[in-house]
Design an enzyme around this catalytic site. Structure first.
Site, PDB file in Angstrom:
ATOM      1  N   ASP A  29     -32.974  11.687  35.560  1.00  0.00           N
ATOM      2  CA  ASP A  29     -31.520  11.673  35.410  1.00  0.00           C
ATOM      3  C   ASP A  29     -31.064  12.465  34.192  1.00  0.00           C
ATOM      4  OD1 ASP A  29     -28.969  10.806  36.338  1.00  0.00           O
ATOM      5  OD2 ASP A  29     -28.890   9.417  34.661  1.00  0.00           O
ATOM      6  N   SER A  43     -26.219   4.829  37.323  1.00  0.00           N
ATOM      7  CA  SER A  43     -27.223   3.951  36.714  1.00  0.00           C
ATOM      8  C   SER A  43     -26.715   2.532  36.504  1.00  0.00           C
ATOM      9  CB  SER A  43     -27.693   4.546  35.382  1.00  0.00           C
ATOM     10  OG  SER A  43     -28.305   5.797  35.606  1.00  0.00           O
ATOM     11  N   ARG A  78     -20.380  16.746  33.958  1.00  0.00           N
ATOM     12  CA  ARG A  78     -21.713  16.142  34.089  1.00  0.00           C
ATOM     13  C   ARG A  78     -21.807  15.388  35.411  1.00  0.00           C
ATOM     14  NH1 ARG A  78     -25.595  14.507  29.888  1.00  0.00           N
ATOM     15  NH2 ARG A  78     -26.689  12.614  30.501  1.00  0.00           N
ATOM     16  N   ALA A 129     -19.366   0.700  30.846  1.00  0.00           N
ATOM     17  CA  ALA A 129     -19.478   0.218  29.468  1.00  0.00           C
ATOM     18  C   ALA A 129     -20.338   1.074  28.551  1.00  0.00           C
ATOM     19  CB  ALA A 129     -20.025  -1.218  29.474  1.00  0.00           C
ATOM     20  N   ASP A 130     -21.464   1.581  29.047  1.00  0.00           N
ATOM     21  CA  ASP A 130     -22.480   2.075  28.111  1.00  0.00           C
ATOM     22  C   ASP A 130     -22.000   3.218  27.235  1.00  0.00           C
ATOM     23  OD1 ASP A 130     -22.474   3.615  30.444  1.00  0.00           O
ATOM     24  OD2 ASP A 130     -24.580   4.179  30.247  1.00  0.00           O
TER      25      ASP A 130
END
EC number: 5.4.2.12
Length: 514
Positions: free
Chosen positions: A403, A64, A155, A264-265
């Protein structure tokens, strides 16, 4: 006087790829009458969101963050995974000033070097080859106390696949003569991004105090015990690993703490818990003064040395729209809000002039297969209202369902997720038709179209390298073949009659018939 806009909407269906094989393909098996009708009625094709086409290594699945950077910047952006791997291959990594300074300071005072991150070959948030290079570099610079705090994946990799990684690092530390795995915990806890601080606190306490639900003398033993508790890698409970004397590793003043995630997220929350003096997400029993280094830039307000600062991307779609006096809206749920804002804007936190943002809270459920529609109805309510307001030239919206539910590995839930999004698209297209607007429907990468691993038979919870849909709901047009995500921003500008800046190397894919 308010000018009426005829908006162009970009609908990003997160994790929605195209796959010929229909076995356990949630996108194929979902009842999607709206998309079926749009594909029959309007110009459509497939574009690439993975590998070299988005600045990743050849064959590497998209994700993403990478997808939205390419979508928003209109150019192929060399990704951190590729950049850091190249630095390691060129032996530049071992001389990186931020990393060397932190290690050297700890060595000088007899402190420890703590290395934390997602121990995974997934290549989405981190890569274990980078973590290995960091361990080798620390020992080479004289560190004798090197502690690896491993966040487990499951994941972006098969749900139970961490054993090989843990075994490899046990062998690595034996070879190096120093260092050990100090703790393991699932990414569900350590890498939350939805302000579920009760999860993050467990990782914080584990790393700082060695406080854990379980304690073992070996990481592989700890993992096997987790499996016997029916915990897959992602959900492994906090487990401290003791040394030969039965002692746990703790984080002390003067130690180095190096965070090896490059995305980063999911790195922001736990980072803030370590470095923000005013942090109030949870009560911290201890706040050791450490030399904290982030591998890449996680956010403008995170003040810590950065090993690999971001490249400055200029003339992204958002910036071009601002400079030309256009209005824009970014809208998504919590899970993908950073993607339609920070990442779409090329890593810039602040909105551009004329850019509004709407955040819809994602549902508070343990995993999204429990609520596969997520908050799509509320998101669509706000989106339709924004379209009908005729305030915006361009609207960027992300539907996270494909997603987020795809990652659970639950096929039936993923089918429901796709069906929920399809119904929402119907409402959006109807609203656009009322105001003379147009829309591009695409995705950032695949996921829900493959819900089982054909080789192992395990649930497939990772992204894919499949092509993604590209549909133009608007004027009669043709679509070029061979497109990629970086072609989307130039396409939007082209449809608006705007010139495309030189920095955008992507090409318009849609050609309206006169």
């Amino acid at each position: 006087m308010t000018t009426t806009k005829r908006p162009i909407a970009l609908l990003i269906l997160d994790g929605w790829g195209y796959r010929e094989n229909t076995h356990m393909n949630a996108v194929y098996h979902a009842n999607t009458p709206v998309l079926d009708r749009l594909n029959a009625q309007y110009a459509h094709g497939l574009i690439s969101g993975s590998g070299l086409d988005v600045g990743l290594p050849d064959g590497q699945m998209g994700n993403s963050e990478v997808g939205h950077i390419n979508l928003g910047s209109g150019r192929i952006v060399y990704q951190e995974l590729t950049r850091i791997s190249k630095a390691i291959a060129d032996h530049e990594f071992e001389q990186n000033p931020a990393l060397c300074d932190a290690v050297d300071a700890a060595v000088k005072t007899g402190g420890a070097v703590h290395i934390m991150g997602l121990l995974s070959p997934g290549g989405v948030h981190s890569h274990e080859e980078h973590i290995e290079a960091m361990c080798r570099m620390a020992v080479a610079r004289g560190a004798t106390k090197v502690y690896l705090h491993a966040f487990l994946d499951g994941r972006d990799t098969p749900p139970r696949s961490a054993k090989s990684s843990l075994s490899h690092f046990d062998d690595l530390f034996t070879t190096l003569g120093h260092g050990r795995i100090a703790s393991i915990i699932g990414r569900y806890f350590a890498m939350d991004r939805d302000n579920r601080w009760d999860r993050v606190s467990q990782a914080y306490d584990l790393i700082t105090q060695g406080k854990s639900k379980f304690q073992y003398d070996n990481a592989v033993t700890a993992l096997e015990a987790a499996y016997s508790r029916d915990e897959n890698d992602e959900f492994v409970s906090s487990s401290a690993i003791t040394d030969a004397n039965g002692q746990v590793a703790t984080l002390q003043d003067g130690d180095a703490l190096i965070f090896m995630n490059f995305r980063a997220d999911r790195a922001r929350q736990i980072t803030r818990s370590f470095i923000n003096p005013e942090f109030d997400g949870f009560a911290r029993a201890v706040t050791p003064k450490v030399n904290f280094v982030t591998l890449t830039e996680y956010a403008a307000d995170i003040k810590a040395p950065i090993a690999y600062p971001s490249d400055n991307l200029v003339n992204t779609l958002g910036e071009v729209l601002q400079n030309r006096g256009r209005t824009q809206l970014r809208i998504s749920e919590t899970e993908k809000y950073a993607h339609v804002t920070f990442f779409f804007n090329g890593g810039k936190e602040e909105p551009f002039n004329g850019e509004d943002r709407i955040l819809i809270n994602s549902p508070k459920v343990a995993t999204y297969d429990l609520q596969p529609e997520m908050s799509s109805t509320e998101l669509t309510d706000k989106l339709v209202a924004a379209i009908e307001s005729t305030k915006y030239d361009v609207i960027i919206c992300n539907y996270p369902n494909g997603d987020m539910v795809g990652h659970t590995g639950n096929f039936d839930a993923a089918v429901k997720a796709c069906e929920a999004v399809d119904a929402c698209i119907g409402r959006v297209v109807e609203a656009l038709a009322k105001v003379g607007g147009e829309c591009i429907i695409t995705a950032d990468h695949g996921n829900a179209e493959q819900m089982t691993d054909e080789t192992t038979g395990q649930a497939h919870t990772a992204h894919t390298s499949e092509l993604v849909p590209f549909v133009f709901v608007g004027r009669d047009a043709t679509i070029d073949k061979g497109g990629k995500l970086s072609d989307v921003a130039p396409t939007i500008l082209h449809l608006m009659g705007e010139s495309i800046p030189a920095e955008m190397t992507g090409k318009p894919l849609i050609h309206v018939k006169e």
